[in-house]
Design a protein around this motif. Structure first.
Motif, PDB file in Angstrom:
ATOM      1  N   CYS A  43      16.219 -22.252  57.147  1.00  0.00           N
ATOM      2  CA  CYS A  43      15.982 -21.607  55.854  1.00  0.00           C
ATOM      3  C   CYS A  43      15.098 -22.454  54.946  1.00  0.00           C
ATOM      4  O   CYS A  43      14.157 -21.944  54.333  1.00  0.00           O
ATOM      5  N   CYS A  46      11.518 -22.476  56.179  1.00  0.00           N
ATOM      6  CA  CYS A  46      10.845 -21.213  55.868  1.00  0.00           C
ATOM      7  C   CYS A  46      10.548 -21.115  54.373  1.00  0.00           C
ATOM      8  O   CYS A  46       9.441 -20.744  53.970  1.00  0.00           O
ATOM      9  N   GLN A  47      11.541 -21.450  53.546  1.00  0.00           N
ATOM     10  CA  GLN A  47      11.422 -21.300  52.103  1.00  0.00           C
ATOM     11  C   GLN A  47      10.383 -22.248  51.507  1.00  0.00           C
ATOM     12  O   GLN A  47       9.570 -21.856  50.665  1.00  0.00           O
ATOM     13  N   ASN A  98      24.978 -17.994  51.471  1.00  0.00           N
ATOM     14  CA  ASN A  98      24.027 -17.665  50.413  1.00  0.00           C
ATOM     15  C   ASN A  98      24.238 -18.519  49.173  1.00  0.00           C
ATOM     16  O   ASN A  98      23.285 -19.009  48.565  1.00  0.00           O
ATOM     17  N   LEU A 101      22.930 -21.997  49.936  1.00  0.00           N
ATOM     18  CA  LEU A 101      21.477 -22.027  50.011  1.00  0.00           C
ATOM     19  C   LEU A 101      20.838 -21.859  48.630  1.00  0.00           C
ATOM     20  O   LEU A 101      19.848 -22.520  48.310  1.00  0.00           O
ATOM     21  N   ASN A 105      18.352 -24.533  47.192  1.00  0.00           N
ATOM     22  CA  ASN A 105      16.989 -24.081  46.931  1.00  0.00           C
ATOM     23  C   ASN A 105      16.613 -24.215  45.468  1.00  0.00           C
ATOM     24  O   ASN A 105      15.477 -24.575  45.129  1.00  0.00           O
ATOM     25  N   GLY A 215      13.175 -14.345  57.611  1.00  0.00           N
ATOM     26  CA  GLY A 215      14.488 -14.879  57.265  1.00  0.00           C
ATOM     27  C   GLY A 215      15.560 -14.497  58.259  1.00  0.00           C
ATOM     28  O   GLY A 215      16.533 -15.241  58.446  1.00  0.00           O
ATOM     29  N   SER A 229      22.339 -15.056  59.822  1.00  0.00           N
ATOM     30  CA  SER A 229      20.934 -14.642  59.800  1.00  0.00           C
ATOM     31  C   SER A 229      20.678 -13.612  58.710  1.00  0.00           C
ATOM     32  O   SER A 229      19.614 -13.608  58.074  1.00  0.00           O
ATOM     33  N   SER A 232      20.485 -15.559  55.561  1.00  0.00           N
ATOM     34  CA  SER A 232      19.193 -16.235  55.523  1.00  0.00           C
ATOM     35  C   SER A 232      18.077 -15.261  55.137  1.00  0.00           C
ATOM     36  O   SER A 232      17.193 -15.586  54.338  1.00  0.00           O
ATOM     37  N   GLU A 235      18.239 -14.520  51.455  1.00  0.00           N
ATOM     38  CA  GLU A 235      17.925 -15.723  50.690  1.00  0.00           C
ATOM     39  C   GLU A 235      16.424 -15.986  50.676  1.00  0.00           C
ATOM     40  O   GLU A 235      15.839 -16.363  49.650  1.00  0.00           O
ATOM     41  N   ILE A 236      15.774 -15.787  51.810  1.00  0.00           N
ATOM     42  CA  ILE A 236      14.339 -16.035  51.921  1.00  0.00           C
ATOM     43  C   ILE A 236      13.525 -14.855  51.413  1.00  0.00           C
ATOM     44  O   ILE A 236      12.445 -15.021  50.854  1.00  0.00           O
TER      45      ILE A 236
END
Length: 303
Positions: A43, A46-47, A98, A101, A105, A215, A229, A232, A235-236
């Motif tokens: 994550c 990716c983010q 979530n 994250l 984040n 994500g 997943s 994720s 979130e993304i």
């Protein structure tokens, strides 16, 4: 919307949203990421890396004019928001993940977002321009995000029962505030929106859909469970639009409504694309009922 009203409204609205996140957080949420090593690494990669690269690629491919290009990079650099947890709950994702994250984040973005925005301003607008996130403005971004989250966490720690009762109302209030914020932004720049919607609607939709897909698929390729997943993916795929709008439009920050335009449009369409993606994810989950068996950890209690 006047600049004076924006100066008060946007930071206040963002503070309400961040307070809602804080009420759902404990110190244990920051420690919990150690229980999700694989999905957290995916994550964050990716983010922090992949999405800005994708945003840059789309900006160049669509040859956006400079200020809209900076706005897209601002959106790409913004972290996930509280909406991700709501959609994750609705479509049976791991909500505890979530929460963790979002916490991580939000902190990391305080360092990465100003860097990406300033590089974008230098690259697309010109290094000699006076706009950008200077040190004092970065401190303001810190305050806009961390102070309300810290207050929410403190209330949660000191008055647990009260925080539990308030968590749902504040989440609802956050959603209302987000809607009012977007409507207010649209009312203030409606002529600009109509003039530029054709330039950005396709790229915003593509960015949103690609983010949601990446994500979900990136963790699944590493045999992370379905519920993790899904968490994720939201979130993304669901960025913190209020934060990006505030940075773009607030007179104390970038003070540029055009740079906020991609986030305004994104904040409107993401509710519909996320719902559609959630339905697809639910169907995938039915085809993979043993998804949790593929996760690198067991879901947290009550998630």
């Amino acid at each position: 919307m006047s600049s004076g009203l924006a100066l008060v409204l946007f930071p206040f609205a963002l503070g309400i949203v961040m307070l809602g996140i804080g009420l759902s957080l404990t110190v244990a949420d920051f420690r919990r990421i150690l229980r999700y090593p694989r999905v957290v690494v995916v994550c964050l990669a990716c983010q922090m890396v992949l999405l800005p690269a994708i945003g840059l690629g789309l900006v160049l491919a669509f040859d956006l004019r400079p200020e809209l290009a900076v706005g897209m990079m601002l959106l790409a650099a913004s972290p996930g928001g509280s909406t991700a947890g709501l959609y994750s709950h609705l479509f049976r994702g791991n909500v505890a993940l979530n929460v963790s994250l979002t916490a991580v984040n939000s902190v990391l973005a305080l360092f990465t977002l100003p860097v990406i925005v300033n590089l974008s301003v230098a690259g697309f607008v010109g290094s000699d321009t006076s706009i950008g996130l200077q040190f004092d403005k970065v401190v303001q971004v810190f305050a806009l995000v961390l102070v309300p989250i810290g207050i929410g966490m403190l209330v949660r720690a000191r008055f647990t029962a009260f925080a539990a009762r308030m968590e749902r109302p504040v989440k609802i209030l956050s959603a209302v505030v987000l809607a009012v914020m977007i409507v207010g932004a649209l009312s203030g720049i409606k002529d600009d929106v109509l003039a530029t919607l054709g330039e950005i609607i396709v790229i915003v939709l593509l960015f949103n859909l690609v983010s949601l897909a990446i994500g979900y698929l990136a963790p699944r390729l590493l045999r992370v469970g379905h519920r993790e997943s899904v968490a994720s993916s939201f979130e993304i795929g669901l960025h913190n639009a209020p934060l990006a709008i505030t940075i773009g439009m607030s007179p104390a920050l970038l003070d540029n409504s055009t740079m906020a335009m991609p986030s305004v449009v994104y904040g409107t369409v993401m509710f519909f694309t996320a719902a559609g993606f959630g339905l697809v994810a639910a169907r995938l989950g039915r085809r993979s009922p043993d998804g949790a068996a593929h996760a690198d950890v067991a879901p947290a209690p009550g998630a």
